[in-house]
Design a protein around this motif. Structure first.
Motif, PDB file in Angstrom:
ATOM      1  N   GLN A 152      66.706 -16.812 -32.065  1.00  0.00           N
ATOM      2  CA  GLN A 152      65.343 -16.349 -32.342  1.00  0.00           C
ATOM      3  C   GLN A 152      64.995 -15.140 -31.487  1.00  0.00           C
ATOM      4  OE1 GLN A 152      63.343 -17.133 -34.680  1.00  0.00           O
ATOM      5  NE2 GLN A 152      61.585 -15.925 -33.987  1.00  0.00           N
ATOM      6  N   GLU A 153      65.395 -15.157 -30.226  1.00  0.00           N
ATOM      7  CA  GLU A 153      65.114 -14.028 -29.342  1.00  0.00           C
ATOM      8  C   GLU A 153      65.856 -12.773 -29.804  1.00  0.00           C
ATOM      9  OE1 GLU A 153      64.327 -16.415 -25.116  1.00  0.00           O
ATOM     10  OE2 GLU A 153      66.350 -15.825 -25.689  1.00  0.00           O
ATOM     11  N   ILE A 154      67.070 -12.960 -30.306  1.00  0.00           N
ATOM     12  CA  ILE A 154      67.834 -11.814 -30.805  1.00  0.00           C
ATOM     13  C   ILE A 154      67.167 -11.229 -32.036  1.00  0.00           C
ATOM     14  CG2 ILE A 154      70.031 -11.120 -31.844  1.00  0.00           C
ATOM     15  CD1 ILE A 154      71.348 -13.272 -30.050  1.00  0.00           C
ATOM     16  N   ARG A 155      66.781 -12.091 -32.981  1.00  0.00           N
ATOM     17  CA  ARG A 155      66.105 -11.610 -34.196  1.00  0.00           C
ATOM     18  C   ARG A 155      64.820 -10.873 -33.836  1.00  0.00           C
ATOM     19  NH1 ARG A 155      67.703 -16.742 -36.151  1.00  0.00           N
ATOM     20  NH2 ARG A 155      65.625 -17.610 -35.809  1.00  0.00           N
ATOM     21  N   ALA A 203      64.080  -9.395 -31.068  1.00  0.00           N
ATOM     22  CA  ALA A 203      64.385  -8.146 -30.374  1.00  0.00           C
ATOM     23  C   ALA A 203      64.777  -7.054 -31.364  1.00  0.00           C
ATOM     24  CB  ALA A 203      65.506  -8.371 -29.364  1.00  0.00           C
ATOM     25  N   VAL A 204      65.607  -7.403 -32.366  1.00  0.00           N
ATOM     26  CA  VAL A 204      66.004  -6.418 -33.367  1.00  0.00           C
ATOM     27  C   VAL A 204      64.795  -5.933 -34.153  1.00  0.00           C
ATOM     28  CG1 VAL A 204      67.361  -6.036 -35.459  1.00  0.00           C
ATOM     29  CG2 VAL A 204      68.345  -7.337 -33.561  1.00  0.00           C
ATOM     30  N   LEU A 205      63.942  -6.861 -34.566  1.00  0.00           N
ATOM     31  CA  LEU A 205      62.737  -6.485 -35.308  1.00  0.00           C
ATOM     32  C   LEU A 205      61.806  -5.629 -34.449  1.00  0.00           C
ATOM     33  CD1 LEU A 205      61.995  -9.859 -37.144  1.00  0.00           C
ATOM     34  CD2 LEU A 205      62.849  -7.744 -38.161  1.00  0.00           C
ATOM     35  N   GLU A 206      61.757  -5.931 -33.162  1.00  0.00           N
ATOM     36  CA  GLU A 206      60.922  -5.150 -32.256  1.00  0.00           C
ATOM     37  C   GLU A 206      61.432  -3.721 -32.147  1.00  0.00           C
ATOM     38  OE1 GLU A 206      59.475  -5.181 -27.564  1.00  0.00           O
ATOM     39  OE2 GLU A 206      60.240  -7.015 -28.490  1.00  0.00           O
ATOM     40  N   ILE A 207      62.755  -3.562 -32.073  1.00  0.00           N
ATOM     41  CA  ILE A 207      63.334  -2.224 -32.009  1.00  0.00           C
ATOM     42  C   ILE A 207      63.016  -1.443 -33.283  1.00  0.00           C
ATOM     43  CG2 ILE A 207      65.535  -0.991 -32.178  1.00  0.00           C
ATOM     44  CD1 ILE A 207      66.650  -2.617 -30.005  1.00  0.00           C
ATOM     45  N   VAL A 208      63.180  -2.103 -34.442  1.00  0.00           N
ATOM     46  CA  VAL A 208      62.895  -1.448 -35.719  1.00  0.00           C
ATOM     47  C   VAL A 208      61.435  -1.002 -35.775  1.00  0.00           C
ATOM     48  CG1 VAL A 208      62.759  -1.778 -38.219  1.00  0.00           C
ATOM     49  CG2 VAL A 208      64.704  -2.703 -36.934  1.00  0.00           C
ATOM     50  N   ALA A 209      60.556  -1.786 -35.127  1.00  0.00           N
ATOM     51  CA  ALA A 209      59.123  -1.464 -35.127  1.00  0.00           C
ATOM     52  C   ALA A 209      58.759  -0.425 -34.080  1.00  0.00           C
ATOM     53  CB  ALA A 209      58.313  -2.735 -34.902  1.00  0.00           C
ATOM     54  N   GLY A 210      59.761   0.043 -33.309  1.00  0.00           N
ATOM     55  CA  GLY A 210      59.492   1.076 -32.313  1.00  0.00           C
ATOM     56  C   GLY A 210      59.420   0.586 -30.892  1.00  0.00           C
ATOM     57  N   GLY A 211      59.723  -0.694 -30.664  1.00  0.00           N
ATOM     58  CA  GLY A 211      59.647  -1.234 -29.316  1.00  0.00           C
ATOM     59  C   GLY A 211      60.954  -1.090 -28.556  1.00  0.00           C
ATOM     60  N   SER A 212      60.951  -1.565 -27.315  1.00  0.00           N
ATOM     61  CA  SER A 212      62.139  -1.521 -26.454  1.00  0.00           C
ATOM     62  C   SER A 212      62.277  -2.861 -25.747  1.00  0.00           C
ATOM     63  CB  SER A 212      62.022  -0.391 -25.421  1.00  0.00           C
ATOM     64  OG  SER A 212      61.941   0.861 -26.056  1.00  0.00           O
ATOM     65  N   PRO A 213      62.829  -3.859 -26.428  1.00  0.00           N
ATOM     66  CA  PRO A 213      62.941  -5.201 -25.827  1.00  0.00           C
ATOM     67  C   PRO A 213      63.924  -5.231 -24.664  1.00  0.00           C
ATOM     68  CG  PRO A 213      64.163  -5.086 -27.870  1.00  0.00           C
ATOM     69  CD  PRO A 213      63.399  -3.802 -27.774  1.00  0.00           C
ATOM     70  N   ALA A 220      75.212 -14.641 -36.777  1.00  0.00           N
ATOM     71  CA  ALA A 220      74.398 -15.731 -37.317  1.00  0.00           C
ATOM     72  C   ALA A 220      72.912 -15.474 -37.090  1.00  0.00           C
ATOM     73  CB  ALA A 220      74.817 -17.056 -36.678  1.00  0.00           C
ATOM     74  N   ALA A 221      72.586 -14.919 -35.929  1.00  0.00           N
ATOM     75  CA  ALA A 221      71.187 -14.638 -35.617  1.00  0.00           C
ATOM     76  C   ALA A 221      70.601 -13.611 -36.581  1.00  0.00           C
ATOM     77  CB  ALA A 221      71.062 -14.137 -34.181  1.00  0.00           C
ATOM     78  N   VAL A 222      71.412 -12.614 -36.937  1.00  0.00           N
ATOM     79  CA  VAL A 222      70.932 -11.558 -37.840  1.00  0.00           C
ATOM     80  C   VAL A 222      70.869 -12.054 -39.281  1.00  0.00           C
ATOM     81  CG1 VAL A 222      71.472  -9.295 -38.813  1.00  0.00           C
ATOM     82  CG2 VAL A 222      71.707  -9.689 -36.357  1.00  0.00           C
ATOM     83  N   THR A 223      71.936 -12.686 -39.736  1.00  0.00           N
ATOM     84  CA  THR A 223      71.979 -13.115 -41.137  1.00  0.00           C
ATOM     85  C   THR A 223      70.967 -14.209 -41.450  1.00  0.00           C
ATOM     86  OG1 THR A 223      73.774 -14.669 -40.583  1.00  0.00           O
ATOM     87  CG2 THR A 223      74.407 -12.491 -41.402  1.00  0.00           C
ATOM     88  N   ALA A 224      70.513 -14.923 -40.415  1.00  0.00           N
ATOM     89  CA  ALA A 224      69.526 -15.985 -40.644  1.00  0.00           C
ATOM     90  C   ALA A 224      68.141 -15.426 -40.903  1.00  0.00           C
ATOM     91  CB  ALA A 224      69.494 -16.926 -39.443  1.00  0.00           C
ATOM     92  N   SER A 225      67.945 -14.133 -40.641  1.00  0.00           N
ATOM     93  CA  SER A 225      66.628 -13.532 -40.832  1.00  0.00           C
ATOM     94  C   SER A 225      66.586 -12.799 -42.170  1.00  0.00           C
ATOM     95  CB  SER A 225      66.323 -12.553 -39.698  1.00  0.00           C
ATOM     96  OG  SER A 225      65.097 -11.886 -39.945  1.00  0.00           O
ATOM     97  N   PRO A 226      65.625 -13.151 -43.051  1.00  0.00           N
ATOM     98  CA  PRO A 226      65.532 -12.476 -44.356  1.00  0.00           C
ATOM     99  C   PRO A 226      65.143 -11.003 -44.237  1.00  0.00           C
ATOM    100  CG  PRO A 226      63.622 -13.886 -43.983  1.00  0.00           C
ATOM    101  CD  PRO A 226      64.596 -14.184 -42.889  1.00  0.00           C
ATOM    102  N   GLU A 227      64.624 -10.607 -43.085  1.00  0.00           N
ATOM    103  CA  GLU A 227      64.199  -9.210 -42.898  1.00  0.00           C
ATOM    104  C   GLU A 227      65.336  -8.314 -42.431  1.00  0.00           C
ATOM    105  OE1 GLU A 227      60.010 -10.486 -40.866  1.00  0.00           O
ATOM    106  OE2 GLU A 227      61.934 -11.430 -40.406  1.00  0.00           O
TER     107      GLU A 227
END
Length: 209
Positions: free
Chosen positions: A104-107, A109-119, A14-21
């Motif tokens: 929200q924290e999961i979304r 974190a995933v976006l941060e990883i995609v951007a090169g981060g390490s949450p 649900a956390a992932v599918t709720a994000s349009p990105e």
């Protein structure tokens, strides 16, 4: 994503599918199913639990790192101890979240990883900071450990205001030997006078001021 707990798996989905990105590619309830999905497609980010029923999530991480090196792996688990954090990072995980993370924290974190981060969850980050915090620099040894037993005896006598000769008589030493001890005391205490030596010795607990 792979998690054997249906509630948590649905929460992650649900956390992932709720994000349009973001787009959910697949979900599995055990390691074997997850590896089959990974053979079909190397995803950008894999969310994995550590306590899987058929094998450890660490094995999944290692397999993914070996066969899909471009895939970032984020652990989402209940384990809060330092050992699991370090094992996950050593296996190749890019991030580490606890299962009490909000959608929200999961979304994020995933976006941060995609951007090169390490949450990493704040509690886990604290574990790592403690582990890699520089060891405290040991204090300089006290004069008790620096001065010899004889030098402490000489210092105690000299501190009473006696002359070198009087101190020599009391200690049954030659004035020259007492003088040598006094010079060594000055050098070791980094002082230049009897008064300074007495003060420094008192400060370090060698003498009662």
């Amino acid at each position: 994503m792979v998690d054997d707990n249906a509630f948590h798996r649905e929460h992650l989905c649900a956390a992932v599918t709720a994000s349009p990105e973001l787009r959910l590619v697949g979900a599995a309830d055990d390691a074997a199913s997850a590896l089959v999905l990974m053979q079909q497609q190397c995803v950008d980010v894999l969310l994995v639990d550590l306590g899987l029923p058929d094998r450890s999530g660490l094995e999944v991480i290692r397999h993914v790192r070996a066969h899909c090196p471009a895939t970032d792996v984020m652990v989402v688990t209940v384990f809060t101890d330092e050992r699991h954090v370090l094992q996950s990072l050593e296996a190749g995980a890019t991030g580490y979240l606890l299962k009490d993370a909000t959608a929200q924290e999961i979304r994020q974190a995933v976006l941060e990883i995609v951007a090169g981060g390490s949450p990493i969850s704040p509690l886990m980050a604290r574990h790592l900071l403690k582990r890699f915090r520089p060891a405290p620099v040991p204090e300089a040894p006290l004069a008790k450990a620096v001065l010899s037993t004889r030098e402490i005896e000489v210092l105690q006598v000299v501190a009473k205001g006696l002359s070198v000769k009087e101190a020599a008589d009391i200690l049954a030493l030659s004035p020259m030997t007492v003088g040598t001890h006094v010079k060594n005391i000055y050098r070791k205490l980094a002082v230049n006078s009897r008064a300074e030596a007495v003060y420094e010795a008192g400060r370090l607990g060698l003498l009662a001021l």
